[in-house]
Design a protein around this motif. Structure first.
Motif, PDB file in Angstrom:
ATOM      1  N   SER A   1       0.028   3.128   5.261  1.00 19.75           N
ATOM      2  CA  SER A   1       0.217   1.866   4.531  1.00 19.75           C
ATOM      3  C   SER A   1      -1.086   1.397   3.892  1.00 19.75           C
ATOM      4  O   SER A   1      -1.081   0.881   2.781  1.00 19.75           O
ATOM      5  N   GLU A   2      -2.207   1.591   4.575  1.00 23.15           N
ATOM      6  CA  GLU A   2      -3.502   1.207   3.999  1.00 23.15           C
ATOM      7  C   GLU A   2      -3.813   2.077   2.781  1.00 23.15           C
ATOM      8  O   GLU A   2      -4.316   1.585   1.776  1.00 23.15           O
ATOM      9  N   SER A   3      -3.514   3.354   2.879  1.00 22.28           N
ATOM     10  CA  SER A   3      -3.736   4.266   1.760  1.00 22.28           C
ATOM     11  C   SER A   3      -2.857   3.889   0.573  1.00 22.28           C
ATOM     12  O   SER A   3      -3.310   3.885  -0.572  1.00 22.28           O
ATOM     13  N   GLU A   4      -1.606   3.572   0.857  1.00 18.49           N
ATOM     14  CA  GLU A   4      -0.694   3.157  -0.210  1.00 18.49           C
ATOM     15  C   GLU A   4      -1.165   1.852  -0.853  1.00 18.49           C
ATOM     16  O   GLU A   4      -1.088   1.694  -2.072  1.00 18.49           O
ATOM     17  N   ASN A   5      -1.655   0.924  -0.023  1.00 17.57           N
ATOM     18  CA  ASN A   5      -2.167  -0.342  -0.556  1.00 17.57           C
ATOM     19  C   ASN A   5      -3.364  -0.096  -1.471  1.00 17.57           C
ATOM     20  O   ASN A   5      -3.480  -0.720  -2.523  1.00 17.57           O
ATOM     21  N   LYS A   6      -4.260   0.794  -1.059  1.00 20.37           N
ATOM     22  CA  LYS A   6      -5.429   1.092  -1.883  1.00 20.37           C
ATOM     23  C   LYS A   6      -5.007   1.733  -3.206  1.00 20.37           C
ATOM     24  O   LYS A   6      -5.544   1.402  -4.254  1.00 20.37           O
ATOM     25  N   GLN A   7      -4.050   2.635  -3.150  1.00 27.56           N
ATOM     26  CA  GLN A   7      -3.570   3.273  -4.380  1.00 27.56           C
ATOM     27  C   GLN A   7      -2.913   2.245  -5.302  1.00 27.56           C
ATOM     28  O   GLN A   7      -3.129   2.249  -6.506  1.00 27.56           O
ATOM     29  N   ARG A   8      -2.124   1.363  -4.710  1.00 33.50           N
ATOM     30  CA  ARG A   8      -1.462   0.328  -5.506  1.00 33.50           C
ATOM     31  C   ARG A   8      -2.504  -0.621  -6.106  1.00 33.50           C
ATOM     32  O   ARG A   8      -2.415  -0.995  -7.283  1.00 33.50           O
ATOM     33  N   ASP A   9      -3.518  -0.992  -5.324  1.00 35.96           N
ATOM     34  CA  ASP A   9      -4.576  -1.866  -5.830  1.00 35.96           C
ATOM     35  C   ASP A   9      -5.339  -1.209  -6.978  1.00 35.96           C
ATOM     36  O   ASP A   9      -5.686  -1.873  -7.957  1.00 35.96           O
ATOM     37  N   LYS A  10      -5.601   0.078  -6.872  1.00 34.48           N
ATOM     38  CA  LYS A  10      -6.292   0.793  -7.947  1.00 34.48           C
ATOM     39  C   LYS A  10      -5.438   0.823  -9.213  1.00 34.48           C
ATOM     40  O   LYS A  10      -5.944   0.646 -10.316  1.00 34.48           O
ATOM     41  N   ALA A  11      -4.137   1.042  -9.049  1.00 35.82           N
ATOM     42  CA  ALA A  11      -3.235   1.059 -10.206  1.00 35.82           C
ATOM     43  C   ALA A  11      -3.183  -0.321 -10.852  1.00 35.82           C
ATOM     44  O   ALA A  11      -3.213  -0.441 -12.084  1.00 35.82           O
TER      45      ALA A  11
END
Length: 55
Positions: free
Chosen positions: A4-14
């Motif tokens: 979930s943290e990885s997904e959040n970081k990817q979403r934040d970057k997008a």
């Protein structure tokens, strides 16, 4: 790191990329309007000076 943290970081970057692109387009639009307004103002001043000198 959890998934979930990885997904959040990817979403934040997008989101950051999208915001940067939106800001760049907005800046270009504002710059275009500023250039257009400056050209119109310059033409008006030129016309006034030209008429004044030709009287």
């Amino acid at each position: 790191m959890s998934d979930s943290e990885s997904e959040n970081k990817q979403r934040d970057k997008a989101i950051a990329r999208n915001e940067a692109q939106r800001e760049a387009v907005s800046s270009l639009r504002v710059s275009s309007w500023a250039i257009g307004a400056a050209l119109i103002a310059g033409l008006v001043v030129f016309a006034i000076v030209w008429v004044w000198l030709r009287r």
